[in-house]
Every structure is written in structure tokens, then in C-alpha cells.
Design an enzyme around this catalytic site. Structure first.
Site, PDB file in Angstrom:
ATOM      1  N   CYS A 132       0.832  -1.201   0.000  1.00  0.00           N
ATOM      2  CA  CYS A 132       0.000   0.000   0.000  1.00  0.00           C
ATOM      3  C   CYS A 132       0.871   1.257   0.000  1.00  0.00           C
ATOM      4  O   CYS A 132       1.521   1.553  -0.993  1.00  0.00           O
ATOM      5  CB  CYS A 132      -1.008  -0.025   1.128  1.00  0.00           C
ATOM      6  N   HIS A 184      -3.434  -5.382   1.221  1.00  0.00           N
ATOM      7  CA  HIS A 184      -3.200  -5.685   2.635  1.00  0.00           C
ATOM      8  C   HIS A 184      -3.614  -7.135   2.889  1.00  0.00           C
ATOM      9  O   HIS A 184      -4.524  -7.646   2.253  1.00  0.00           O
ATOM     10  CB  HIS A 184      -4.068  -4.790   3.529  1.00  0.00           C
TER      11      HIS A 184
END
Length: 153
Positions: free
Chosen positions: A5, A102
Site C-alpha cells: 500500500c 493488505h
């Protein structure tokens, strides 16, 4: 090195926020480790995803929660394929990778594939995260039940 991310975005040449989504409008130099540029945009992505690691075909799942759009040539070597959509990047020398997903370590097989990519050859050293998490939650619940009076709650 694996960037997830915001860590993936940091591998870029630049991270631009011309509309001030995350603060003052501007552009910041990234680590310039992959040929990527990231631009923050309105409309945060938030969704569960499933797919496979592009190199090994190992199934993986996780979730996206970001508002960046990343472009440039490093994306031609994606880390994962999400239902046919490429995500992330792997450097030509295989030393760096990143993606927006994630939870990529949560599944035991996906974790094993990532650790193998990173150079861990000993399969005994991997942990089933889901099993470990459930065991730790049970341990916490047992401790609360032993030491906290339900009447006081």
C-alpha cells in the site's frame, strides 16, 4: 524488500497529491526504486480481492484500502493478478516488489510463497497466521474470563 500500500507508493519516483487529499497539495520524491509514479486521487478504494501471485500462480487474497493511482513501466511485471487485473510490481532483479493488497501474509500458502520469494527455503519456519490469530484470541478470552469479574462489567 516488499512494499504494501503506502510502502508500495514509496517505491515510486514521485508521489503527487495535487488536490491536497492527504494534506497540502504538492509532490514528494519517492525512494525511486521502481519505475513508478503515484498520484493520489479522490475516491478511496476499499474492497476484498482474490487472485494469484503472478510468478508462482499461488492463490492469495486480501483487501485494498487506498486512494492512489500508480503508473509507469514497472507495472509491466505485476506481483499479483486479481481476477485478471494486474496489481503491483516486481523489479527486474526480483529484489523488490510491492502491491496495494493488505493481508497478503494472512493465508498460509500465500505467506509461504512470499517468504520463498524473499529467500526463506525452510517450510517449517512459516506460520499459519489464521490459526495463530484464533489461538491468541482464545488465549486472550481465557485470560479475561479468569481475571475479570463478569459482574463488574
Amino acid at each position: 524488500m516488499l512494499g504494501i500500500c503506502g510502502g508500495f507508493q514509496m517505491l515510486s519516483k514521485t508521489i503527487a497529491d495535487p488536490d491536497g487529499i492527504e494534506g497540502e497539495p504538492g509532490e514528494t520524491e519517492g525512494l525511486n526504486l521502481l519505475d513508478l509514479e503515484t498520484r493520489l486521487v479522490e475516491g478511496k478504494q476499499l474492497r476484498r480481492v482474490t487472485g494469484v501471485f503472478a510468478e508462482s500462480g499461488t492463490p492469495m487474497s486480501g483487501y485494498e484500502i487506498h486512494n492512489g493511482v500508480t503508473t509507469r513501466s514497472a507495472l509491466e511485471r505485476p506481483l499479483v493478478s486479481l481476477e485478471g487485473r494486474p496489481d503491483g510490481a516486481v523489479s527486474q532483479d526480483q529484489a523488490l516488489a510491492g502491491c496495494y493488497i493488505h493481508g497478503v501474509f494472512d493465508d498460509a500458502e500465500a505467506c509461504k510463497a512470499l517468504l520463498a520469494w524473499a529467500g526463506l527455503a525452510d517450510e517449517q519456519a512459516t506460520t499459519d497466521y489464521q490459526q495463530h490469530r484464533l489461538a491468541e484470541l482464545d488465549r486472550l478470552a481465557d485470560s479475561v474470563a479468569e481475571h475479570v469479574s463478569a459482574d463488574l462489567l
